[in-house]
Structure formats: structure tokens, C-alpha cells
Design a protein around this motif. Sequence first.
Motif, PDB file in Angstrom:
ATOM      1  N   LEU A  30      -8.956   0.227   8.778  1.00 51.98           N
ATOM      2  CA  LEU A  30     -10.143   0.462   9.611  1.00 51.98           C
ATOM      3  C   LEU A  30      -9.735   1.025  10.964  1.00 51.98           C
ATOM      4  CD1 LEU A  30     -12.133  -2.798   8.783  1.00 51.98           C
ATOM      5  CD2 LEU A  30     -12.776  -0.468   8.124  1.00 51.98           C
ATOM      6  N   GLN A  31      -8.711   0.417  11.545  1.00 51.29           N
ATOM      7  CA  GLN A  31      -8.302   0.863  12.875  1.00 51.29           C
ATOM      8  C   GLN A  31      -7.711   2.268  12.842  1.00 51.29           C
ATOM      9  OE1 GLN A  31      -7.595  -1.785  15.884  1.00 51.29           O
ATOM     10  NE2 GLN A  31      -5.726  -0.848  16.634  1.00 51.29           N
ATOM     11  N   GLU A  32      -7.005   2.578  11.740  1.00 48.58           N
ATOM     12  CA  GLU A  32      -6.436   3.917  11.628  1.00 48.58           C
ATOM     13  C   GLU A  32      -7.550   4.964  11.521  1.00 48.58           C
ATOM     14  OE1 GLU A  32      -2.965   4.212   9.087  1.00 48.58           O
ATOM     15  OE2 GLU A  32      -3.615   6.234   8.552  1.00 48.58           O
ATOM     16  N   GLU A  33      -8.610   4.604  10.812  1.00 50.27           N
ATOM     17  CA  GLU A  33      -9.709   5.552  10.610  1.00 50.27           C
ATOM     18  C   GLU A  33     -10.580   5.714  11.863  1.00 50.27           C
ATOM     19  OE1 GLU A  33     -10.134   7.016   7.634  1.00 50.27           O
ATOM     20  OE2 GLU A  33     -12.200   7.751   7.568  1.00 50.27           O
ATOM     21  N   PHE A  34     -10.886   4.578  12.500  1.00 50.35           N
ATOM     22  CA  PHE A  34     -11.883   4.617  13.581  1.00 50.35           C
ATOM     23  C   PHE A  34     -11.318   4.296  14.964  1.00 50.35           C
ATOM     24  CE2 PHE A  34     -14.123   3.051   9.705  1.00 50.35           C
ATOM     25  CZ  PHE A  34     -14.860   4.202   9.442  1.00 50.35           C
ATOM     26  N   GLY A  35     -10.063   3.882  15.006  1.00 44.54           N
ATOM     27  CA  GLY A  35      -9.472   3.546  16.299  1.00 44.54           C
ATOM     28  C   GLY A  35      -9.728   2.116  16.734  1.00 44.54           C
TER      29      GLY A  35
END
Lengths: 156, 511
Positions: A30-35
Amino acid sequence: MQAWDNERAVSLVEQRKNMPGALLPILHALQEEFGYVDPSVVPAIADALNLSKADVHGTISFYHDFRHHPPGRHVLKMCRAESCQSMGCDAVIGHVEKKLGAKLGETTADGTFTLDAVYCLGNCSLSPAVLLDGKPYGRVSAQVADFLIDDARRRA
Amino acid sequence: MKLFVPCDMAALSVGADAVARAISEQIATRRLDATVVRNGSRGLFWLEPLVEVETAKGRVAYGPVTVESVASLFDAGFLDGKAHPLCLGLTEEIPYLKNQERLTFARCGIIDPLSLADYISRDGYKGLQNALKLKPEQIIEEVTNSGLRGRGGAGFPTGIKWKTVLGAPADQKYIVCNADEGDSGTFADRMIMEGDPFVLIEGMTIAGFAVGATSGYIYCRSEYPHAFKTLQRAIAIGYEKGYLGANAAGSGKHFDLEVRLGAGAYICGEETSLLESLEGKRGQIRPKPPLPAIEGLFGKPTVVNNVISLATVPIIIDKGAAYYKDFGMGRSRGTLTIQLAGNIKQGGLVEKAFGLTLRQAIYDFGGGTATGKKFRAVQVGGPLGAYFPDSLLDTPLDYEAFAAKKGLVGHGGVVVFDETVDLAKQARFAMEFCAIESCGKCTPCRIGSTRGVEVIDRIIANQDRKKNLEVLNDLCEVMLDGSLCALGGLTPYPVLSAVEHFKEDFHGTAA
């Protein structure tokens, strides 16, 4: 970086929910996709992994890496561990905080930079060390930091 | 014609990618027949980017190479190993490297990390081939006899850990590699993962065969994005070429391997926290017993070993326990990967038999401080290690010798400070770091670290300093004796050593 998209987020969760120990891989995806990991996704994760919402929230908040808000366009991670201290990282960090008008852990008002503290990047023979948008830099003096920041600004 | 430009994260941090690009451009414009190989690092970081050229006499090194110097290197004929102000001669003859005993790091910086052919051509998978001829008990006996102790810091005999797991009956067992190298001043794990990942994969596969585990995980810290990527690619190659999965390396046995990412928690370097994290939970300490060897990952018997421990297994099984044991001193057998860091002129990796003194490491290899100012203190063993003054520099790097001086070798990180250091500030930071990273499970660590910062602040402000030094001493005693794990239990080491050896920074009063 993508803007938060609930449907996409749920599909990232679904793709990983059967991995053993799936929660960290899900949060990283999730963090990789949306920061960042938007708190709105917590119920979906809890549901997919058969955990309580408190368990999921507790895990997200335990780890320094996971953000609850979108980061700035550039993320500057500055090491403040002992090896970098021995080469004057405190002064460099102070200089950068002043230049950006943001403290470690904060994002500049214009959303350009997020400044993070890290504890060791494993580049301790070339201290002080930083990571700018995932790229490593060593022997970072105040001047080098200025150059990196100005250069990143030019790239928008 | 082959040229080597490191892709190690430290080399990249001083421009190795730009140098590699500039070299490729020169090769193209000059229409030369040469290929650029991206190797790991030799670990001579003050010389990075260290470019090597393959010649008939051996590899010739040039460094530190800048983009601006690339054209002049070609003009000088460096492809034939010719002279240039940046020429360092034959790489193997550079004293820093020549005076080492590289066993675990035998290939690091020499090969293309992702070339399985390179790996195999330099003794790769020989250990595993030998292991296949041995019974599990015999593999473990070799590891035990080699004297290998956990290189993560605790120094627990690796063979004994394995024996416990072998003897624990279960339908599933695991090999977990602790690659959460969080200690400041350390980078040996990172270098192996980036520079020779197959040696770790081989070591874990041998461990799996030895204890009967069919599944392995590498828990890599998120601060190491390059190591993570290299491991992912190496594991994919391992599967593709039949070295992982069903019938791993033609053994008829199954071994699966996956790399997982940590999330910025120092505590996850503690083995039980790491297991909790791998299970997808908060990285909180589990009280021991039960030992992970009995009830580890997902409640199953689990070997948890550091990267260097596991990466040393192949050479032990290849060359035999006696060969490895022959290095070292006392009960510290084999080699220690010393990492020279901080305020040091020649920082880098020094793999050397146990027994080198701290003074030899800092001066003979490291060349003294980077700033050229007077040496004042050194912290060995990461943020939980003691600060030593000049008078303790003749202590040999050996687990027991360090323990006798109330210090620890830990993972082998050596962080040097010059005379400008303020040890009261360092002691405060030790408590602050413990407060930031405490998992919160036990009170001495969770509360003690915050109280510790406050007490040291009062000492620095010269408030009731005698009384507050006593409070600090008592607090450290509680943390030492009452904490569940090494974070709270060892944070007093840097604090008390700073007070003991650098009284003058605490207003001249001993605790």
C-alpha cells in the motif's frame, strides 16, 4: 505516486491476504503504491486477515516506516545514529531543517519535501549518510545537502 | 576486456552509477571492446568508487574515480592497467586488503553478485555438495566443531542452536535469516547481501538440510532497499536454475526461500521481535522460554541466525571445521568482520581472525581519525556497545576479552570519535535511542529509557549532579537486570562506560 484509491487498495490487500504473515507485505504494498497507508483501509485489512481493527491499527502505528498521511514529493531520510554523529550529522540536519522550514518527521508547507530521521543506512564509512527518494548519498555536508535539495526542487 | 564498477550502496552513494555511465560512454565513443561488470564492493570505502580493470597480471584498481577523471583514465591506458594518479596497483596487493583473512567475504567485490556462473566458478555451492554427502547430524557436528558463534552480536554457538532444532519434532521447521542489521557502524550483512547473495542462499539451504527445514525467510531491514532488490533477484535466479524449490540443487530435498522487508524498527533485530514481525504483528519481544528453536516462527522450531553466520556456513562445510577453527583466539574461533566506521580515515570492511586489537584496527587499518583531530572515544558493537577511551585500545577483538572490559564485540561495528565528542551527549543519545526504539513490552526499558534521558539532562545542566549520577547508576542497574531483552538490558553499557571513562564530560564526578 498514485492518489489514494480505495478499490485499488482493497485489491492489493486481496492479492496478498493468503501469504503467511501477510500484514507487513500488505502495508508495504500500500505504501509503495500510494506513499502512505490511509486509515480508511484498516477495516478491509482486518476483515481480510480475520484480525481486529485494533490489531491492524496497532501494527501500523508500531513501525516507524508506515505513514498515515501522504508524504511530500521528495522524501529525504537523514541518518542520525552514532556513526553519522561522529561526522557532524547533527549540524547538517539542523542546517536542512532551517533551510526547509520543517523538522525531522515533518513535511514542508508546500508539500515538496518530507524530512525523516533514520537510524543507520549501513553507509557508516561514508558518514553522514542520507537517502533522497531512495537514492543513497554519502559524506553529506551542509553544502552537499543544499545541492541535493536545490537539485530535487528543480526536478519539481 | 572487463571493467568492474561496484553497485554496492556505499559506492553508489559517492557516484558509482555516474562513473559507470561515463565509462560506458567512453567505451562507445572510443569504439573499444570492453564490458562493464557491476560487482559488489571490496569494502575499501574511502577509495570508492573503486574501479578495477582485468589485466594479465591480475585486477588493477583505480580510485576514488570521479566522472571528471574518466576520460583521463582512458587516455592514460587504464584498460591495460597503466599508470595514472588514481592507480592503486594490483587490487590484491593493496595492504588494507592483503592483510586481511577473507573467508566469508572471499568473493565479495570480486564477482558479479547475480551471476550464478561466477559464484560457482569461485567455489560456490561446494559446501552444499559436501553437505549432501553428510547426515544432518554430521553437518551440525562440523558447524559445532568449527566454533562458529552467532555473528549478530550475541555470540551463541550456531551448532548448538541447530542441534536443538534438529531434535525438535515437528511437521514444519523454518530457517530465518536475521538481516535487520540496525547497529550504527555496521554494514557487513548489507555488503554480503548486495555483493554475494548466493553465499547466504547456500548457507540457508545447508541449514535447512541440516535441521530438516523446508522453508526459509530472510528478514531484511527496509533501510536496505538495494540489498532487498538484489536478494529478490538472486532468489528468483536460484529458483530458475534449480537451486531452490523442490529438489533444491539436485538434492532431492525441498527448500523454499523468501525475502521479507522490515519496517524501520530497530527492535526487530532481536530474534523474537523479528519472528513476531514476520508473522505480521507488532515487533514486540516474546519472553523466553520457549526458545525459538523449540517454538519459533508460527510456533514451529526455527533457526534464527544472522547473515554473516549463515554466509560463513558454506566455507566451513567446504573446507572443514578444522580449517575455520584454526583462525581466531580463545573461544572466539574463525574470523570477525570488523567494520571501521564513523570518524575514521580509511573506513571499510576488515575480515580478520579474532584477536586483532582495537588499536591495530583503528590505526593500522583505519589510519586514525578522518578529521585528523585527536582520537577520543570508540564505540564497538553498535548503539548498545560501550565507549572505550585510548587506554582500552589494546583490548583484542574477542568476545570474552571485551566482556572482561564491560564492553561487547557485538556485530563488529567500530565507530570512532575525535576529541570534539561530548560523551554526556552520547550517553543521553543512548537512552533517547532506547526510548525511541523500545517495543514497550517491559517496564525497565520502556520507562527506564525516558527517565534516563531526563536524569542525564539534569546532570548535563549540573543539577544535583552527585545525586543524579547515583540515580543514573541505579536506573542502569534496574535496566541491566530487569529488561526482557538486550535493548533495555544493554543500553546501560554505553551510558555507564561513558560515565566511567569520560568523567570530565559529566562535571568531573564519578558515578
